[in-house]
Design a protein around this motif. Structure first.
Motif, mmCIF file in Angstrom:
data_model
loop_
_atom_site.group_PDB
_atom_site.id
_atom_site.type_symbol
_atom_site.label_atom_id
_atom_site.label_comp_id
_atom_site.label_asym_id
_atom_site.label_seq_id
_atom_site.Cartn_x
_atom_site.Cartn_y
_atom_site.Cartn_z
ATOM 1 N N LEU A 212 31.178 47.931 44.700
ATOM 2 C CA LEU A 212 31.590 48.010 43.299
ATOM 3 C C LEU A 212 32.578 49.142 43.069
ATOM 4 O O LEU A 212 33.485 49.023 42.244
ATOM 5 N N VAL A 213 32.398 50.238 43.806
ATOM 6 C CA VAL A 213 33.325 51.370 43.675
ATOM 7 C C VAL A 213 34.742 50.939 44.058
ATOM 8 O O VAL A 213 35.721 51.242 43.363
ATOM 9 N N ALA A 214 34.853 50.212 45.179
ATOM 10 C CA ALA A 214 36.175 49.756 45.637
ATOM 11 C C ALA A 214 36.781 48.756 44.655
ATOM 12 O O ALA A 214 37.970 48.836 44.318
ATOM 13 N N ILE A 215 35.970 47.821 44.177
ATOM 14 C CA ILE A 215 36.466 46.814 43.235
ATOM 15 C C ILE A 215 36.919 47.484 41.931
ATOM 16 O O ILE A 215 37.982 47.165 41.382
ATOM 17 N N THR A 216 36.111 48.431 41.462
ATOM 18 C CA THR A 216 36.446 49.135 40.225
ATOM 19 C C THR A 216 37.739 49.925 40.376
ATOM 20 O O THR A 216 38.575 49.964 39.457
ATOM 21 N N ALA A 217 37.931 50.553 41.527
ATOM 22 C CA ALA A 217 39.138 51.345 41.766
ATOM 23 C C ALA A 217 40.386 50.463 41.709
ATOM 24 O O ALA A 217 41.401 50.827 41.096
ATOM 25 N N VAL A 218 40.315 49.293 42.325
ATOM 26 C CA VAL A 218 41.473 48.391 42.331
ATOM 27 C C VAL A 218 41.707 47.815 40.936
ATOM 28 O O VAL A 218 42.859 47.666 40.497
ATOM 29 N N ALA A 219 40.614 47.506 40.223
ATOM 30 C CA ALA A 219 40.773 47.036 38.840
ATOM 31 C C ALA A 219 41.424 48.118 37.982
ATOM 32 O O ALA A 219 42.264 47.825 37.127
ATOM 33 N N ALA A 220 41.059 49.370 38.230
ATOM 34 C CA ALA A 220 41.637 50.486 37.482
ATOM 35 C C ALA A 220 43.130 50.628 37.753
ATOM 36 O O ALA A 220 43.893 51.037 36.867
ATOM 37 N N VAL A 221 43.566 50.289 38.965
ATOM 38 C CA VAL A 221 44.998 50.354 39.297
ATOM 39 C C VAL A 221 45.787 49.411 38.387
ATOM 40 O O VAL A 221 46.863 49.767 37.884
#
Length: 456
Positions: A212-221
Motif C-alpha cells: 500500500l505504501v508503494a501504491i500510495t506513493a505512485v498515486a501521490a505522484v
C-alpha cells in the motif's frame, strides 16, 4: 405571442423534467420487467419531448433555420445511438443509458443557446466517443490482461501527464492542455480512467501495508504533477478517488482518516506555496470586494442563479454570457438562470440516480478488479459533479472542473461517455456470466434428476 410561448415553455420544460426524474428513481423499485420497460420507454419519450420544446424555443428566439437543422441532427444522434447502443450492449442498464442521453441532450440545448458552433462541435465529439464506445464490450470480453498490468497503467498515466511540460499550452492560468494540429486535449481527463485501472488492479491483488505504501506513493505522484500544472480540480478528483477505493479495498477506517488528514495538511501547504490557490480561496471566501477582478466570475455566477429564480427566465431570455467561461466551467449557472433552480435540482437528482446505479453495478461485480474499477469510476463521476456545481454556487472554491456530459469540451464529454460505457460493459459481462452460471446449474440439476429417475 412569442413572449407567451416563451413564458409557458418554462413551466412545460420543468414539468417534463420532473416526471423524467421521478421515473429515474421509480426504476429502482422492485417491479416486473414489463413495468420497468414501460418506465424506460416513458423516459425516452420525455427526453424527446424536452428536446423538442427547447429546440422550438431556440428556433423561435434565433429565427434561423440552422437551428432546425441542429434539432434534426441532435434527434437523429439520439434515436440512432440509443438503438445501436442496445445492440452492442445486450442486457445493459437502460436507466444508465437514458440518464446519459438526457444529460447530453440538455448539454446540446444549452450550448446551442450560447453559441451554435459549440453545439455542433460537441455533437461531433460525442459522435466520435459513441463510436469508440461501441468497441468497449469487445475489449472487456476478449482480453483478460486489463487486471494484470497495474504498474504499466501508472507508467502510462504519469508519462501522459508529464507531456504538458514538453508540448503543453496554458489556458485559464493552468498548463494542462496539449495542442496537436489545432486540436486541444486535456490529458488529465483521459488519464483518470487509466488511473482508476491502476489503483483497482493493484488493490485487487494485495492490501498488505508495504504494498500500500508503494501504491500510495505512485498515486501521490499523479496528484503532485496535477498540482504543479495548476489543475486543482483534477488533483482533487484523483486524490479523493484513491482514498475512497483504498477504503473500499481494505475496509479500514484508519486509512480513510489518515488520508483525510494528509489531504488537509497538503491543502494548507499548497495554499502557502502557490499563489493561484490563494487567489481561488480569496475569490471564494469573500468575492464582493474583488468583484471587478478575482471575484468577478463567481459574482456573475451568483447573480445569474439568483436572477433565474425557481422556474428560470426562459430559454434565451437571460444573460449567461456575462459569466466568463460559462460554456464549460460555469454552464450550471446558465442552466439555473434560464431553466430555473427547480430544473437544476432535478438535474442534480439525475446525477445522483446515475451514481446510485453505478454503485449497484459495482456491488454486483464478481471479479474484485471490476468491482473496484466500477466503484472508482463512480467516484470520479460524482465527485466531478460535486466540484463543478459546488464551485459555481460558491459552496466550495472554484476548481475549473466541467459538468459531466453537459459542459463544452471534447476531452470532458469523451471521457465521461467512456466511463459510462466501461461500467455498462462490465455490467453486461457480469450479467452474461451470471446467466451462464445459472444455466449450467440448471443443466446439472436436470442431469441429476434424470440419473435419479433411472436408478428408481
Amino acid at each position: 405571442m412569442e413572449l407567451i410561448i416563451a413564458e409557458l415553455s418554462r413551466y412545460v420544460i420543468v414539468i417534463l423534467f420532473a416526471v423524467y426524474t421521478f421515473y429515474s428513481f421509480r426504476a429502482f423499485s422492485g417491479k416486473s420487467p414489463e413495468q420497468k420497460e414501460g418506465v424506460f420507454r416513458a423516459q425516452r419519450t420525455l427526453t424527446i419531448l424536452i428536446h423538442l420544446v427547447c429546440s422550438a424555443v431556440l428556433v423561435m428566439e434565433q429565427k434561423d433555420l440552422k437551428y432546425v437543422a441542429l434539432w434534426a441532427l441532435e434527434l437523429l444522434f439520439y434515436i440512432g445511438f440509443v438503438k445501436i447502443y442496445q445492440v452492442f450492449y445486450k442486457g445493459l442498464s437502460k436507466l444508465v443509458l437514458n440518464n446519459m442521453m438526457i444529460c447530453m441532450m440538455i448539454g446540446f440545448i444549452m450550448l446551442g443557446r450560447l453559441e451554435y458552433d459549440y453545439a455542433i462541435r460537441q455533437l461531433f465529439m460525442a459522435s466520435i466517443a459513441m463510436g469508440v464506445c461501441l468497441l468497449v464490450p469487445l475489449f472487456i470480453e476478449r482480453f483478460t490482461i486489463w487486471e494484470k498490468i497495474g504498474w504499466q497503467y501508472a507508467l502510462i498515466g504519469i508519462l501522459f501527464l508529464l507531456l504538458v511540460f514538453v508540448i503543453g499550452v496554458e489556458k485559464y492560468g493552468a498548463r494542462n492542455w496539449i495542442a496537436i494540429g489545432g486540436i486541444a486535449i486535456q490529458p488529465s481527463e483521459f488519464v483518470k480512467i487509466i488511473y482508476v485501472f491502476f489503483i483497482a488492479s493493484l488493490l485487487s491483488k494485495t492490501t498488505e501495508f508495504r504494498n500500500l505504501v508503494a501504491i500510495t506513493a505512485v498515486a501521490a505522484v499523479h496528484v503532485v504533477i496535477l498540482v504543479v500544472e495548476k489543475d486543482l480540480g483534477a488533483a482533487l478528483i484523483y486524490f479523493v478517488t484513491y482514498l475512497m477505493v483504498l477504503y473500499v479495498a481494505t475496509m479500514k477506517i484508519r486509512y480513510l482518516m489518515a488520508g483525510t488528514l494528509a489531504g488537509a495538511a497538503a491543502s494548507v501547504v499548497a495554499y502557502q506555496l502557490f499563489f493561484h490557490v490563494r487567489v481561488r480561496v480569496m475569490a471564494w471566501s469573500d468575492p464582493w470586494p474583488h468583484i471587478n477582478q478575482e471575484g468577478y466570475q463567481i459574482c456573475q455566477s451568483l447573480f445569474a442563479i439568483g436572477t433565474g429564480g425557481l422556474f428560470g427566465m426562459g430559454l434565451g431570455q437571460g444573460m449567461p454570457k456575462s459569466v466568463p467561461v460559462v460554456e464549460s466551467d460555469f454552464v450550471f449557472s446558465a442552466i439555473a438562470e434560464e431553466l430555473g433552480v427547480i430544473f437544476s435540482i432535478f438535474l442534480i437528482l439525475i446525477y445522483i440516480s446515475s451514481f446510485i446505479m453505478f454503485v449497484n453495478i459495482a456491488l454486483k461485480m464478481k471479479k474484485r478488479f471490476y468491482k473496484l474499477s466500477a466503484f472508482g469510476l463512480s467516484v470520479v463521476f460524482i465527485f466531478q459533479v460535486f466540484l463543478s456545481i459546488g464551485g459555481v454556487t460558491k459552496f466550495i472554491p472554484s476548481t475549473g472542473v466541467t459538468l459531466p456530459l453537459i459542459s463544452y469540451g471534447g476531452s470532458s464529454i469523451m471521457t465521461t461517455i467512456v466511463i459510462f460505457s466501461i461500467i455498462q460493459g462490465m455490467y453486461v459481462l457480469n450479467g452474461r456470466e451470471e446467466g451462464e452460471r445459472i444455466e449450467q446449474e440448471q443443466q446439472q440439476s436436470t442431469a441429476g434428476s434424470r440419473k435419479s429417475r433411472k436408478r428408481k
